[in-house]
Design a protein around this motif. Sequence first.
Motif, PDB file in Angstrom:
ATOM      1  N   THR A  57      21.838  11.798  22.990  1.00  0.00           N
ATOM      2  CA  THR A  57      22.999  12.533  22.500  1.00  0.00           C
ATOM      3  C   THR A  57      23.864  12.997  23.670  1.00  0.00           C
ATOM      4  OG1 THR A  57      23.743  14.370  21.101  1.00  0.00           O
ATOM      5  CG2 THR A  57      21.762  14.737  22.398  1.00  0.00           C
ATOM      6  N   GLU A  58      25.156  13.122  23.383  1.00  0.00           N
ATOM      7  CA  GLU A  58      26.093  13.663  24.370  1.00  0.00           C
ATOM      8  C   GLU A  58      27.377  14.069  23.664  1.00  0.00           C
ATOM      9  OE1 GLU A  58      28.272   9.736  26.137  1.00  0.00           O
ATOM     10  OE2 GLU A  58      26.281  10.167  26.908  1.00  0.00           O
ATOM     11  N   HIS A  65      33.154  17.259  19.195  1.00  0.00           N
ATOM     12  CA  HIS A  65      32.156  16.456  18.488  1.00  0.00           C
ATOM     13  C   HIS A  65      31.061  15.949  19.423  1.00  0.00           C
ATOM     14  CE1 HIS A  65      35.349  15.549  15.235  1.00  0.00           C
ATOM     15  NE2 HIS A  65      34.667  16.627  14.956  1.00  0.00           N
ATOM     16  N   ARG A  66      29.891  15.917  18.892  1.00  0.00           N
ATOM     17  CA  ARG A  66      28.725  15.374  19.579  1.00  0.00           C
ATOM     18  C   ARG A  66      28.426  14.005  18.987  1.00  0.00           C
ATOM     19  NH1 ARG A  66      25.096  16.504  22.880  1.00  0.00           N
ATOM     20  NH2 ARG A  66      25.808  18.629  23.230  1.00  0.00           N
ATOM     21  N   THR A  85      29.755  15.769  12.689  1.00  0.00           N
ATOM     22  CA  THR A  85      30.951  16.480  12.222  1.00  0.00           C
ATOM     23  C   THR A  85      30.644  17.581  11.214  1.00  0.00           C
ATOM     24  OG1 THR A  85      31.291  14.844  10.473  1.00  0.00           O
ATOM     25  CG2 THR A  85      32.458  14.477  12.567  1.00  0.00           C
ATOM     26  N   THR A  86      29.441  17.579  10.608  1.00  0.00           N
ATOM     27  CA  THR A  86      29.142  18.603   9.606  1.00  0.00           C
ATOM     28  C   THR A  86      28.856  19.930  10.285  1.00  0.00           C
ATOM     29  OG1 THR A  86      26.767  18.200   9.545  1.00  0.00           O
ATOM     30  CG2 THR A  86      28.151  16.883   8.049  1.00  0.00           C
ATOM     31  N   SER A  90      26.706  20.552  13.600  1.00  0.00           N
ATOM     32  CA  SER A  90      27.520  21.007  14.735  1.00  0.00           C
ATOM     33  C   SER A  90      27.010  22.317  15.310  1.00  0.00           C
ATOM     34  CB  SER A  90      28.981  21.162  14.313  1.00  0.00           C
ATOM     35  OG  SER A  90      29.524  19.918  13.960  1.00  0.00           O
ATOM     36  N   ARG A  91      26.436  23.165  14.472  1.00  0.00           N
ATOM     37  CA  ARG A  91      25.914  24.453  14.944  1.00  0.00           C
ATOM     38  C   ARG A  91      24.567  24.314  15.644  1.00  0.00           C
ATOM     39  NH1 ARG A  91      25.263  28.283  10.348  1.00  0.00           N
ATOM     40  NH2 ARG A  91      25.280  26.423   9.084  1.00  0.00           N
ATOM     41  N   ALA A  92      23.892  23.190  15.442  1.00  0.00           N
ATOM     42  CA  ALA A  92      22.561  22.992  16.026  1.00  0.00           C
ATOM     43  C   ALA A  92      22.651  22.843  17.542  1.00  0.00           C
ATOM     44  CB  ALA A  92      21.910  21.752  15.416  1.00  0.00           C
TER      45      ALA A  92
END
Length: 180
Positions: A57-58, A65-66, A85-86, A90-92
Amino acid sequence: MKGLRWILLAMMSVACTAEDAISREYICSFVFSYDTHPTSLLFTAARSAGSYVYVTTEGDGKTTHRHVYVTSNDGKTPREDNVITTEIESRATYRLGASNSIGLIIGLTNFNGLTAYDRCCPNCNGLQALDFSGNRQQVACAKCLRTYDLETGGVVSGEKGAPLMRYLCSFDGSMLRAWN
């Protein structure tokens, strides 16, 4: 009474052994939503024994956005790019063990269920990525030349050494999680 004490000690030993097998050396915190990414290779690996994927991941550097990248052990399928995008994803906090850019290996073993391993070699100094090898049910380190079995996480060729770093992993049909 002695028999009961023996049984309790044996149960505690098994519980400690299972808990001790989870790596605490690096933080692992990963969530991935089936509802948002139902066709992801990650969910194929979570449901099919012997299927494994690399997960990295990055951030994209352009937006907030990740990206979660998934690579199958089949050796044919191109790397998958999942944009997060959710709100819940996104909060994780995405911490994939030793290195987000090297990532995790996630798959369904025949005997130990859904498993997440750190993709960094546990026996090399520094961050040495492991690569699928042989029948693609194993990973190998190009630096120390050890090969690890993905069913057990143990060294199957090369010098004796530590097994793969393992994290807890679950999939409830909606969210896949890896953590320690």
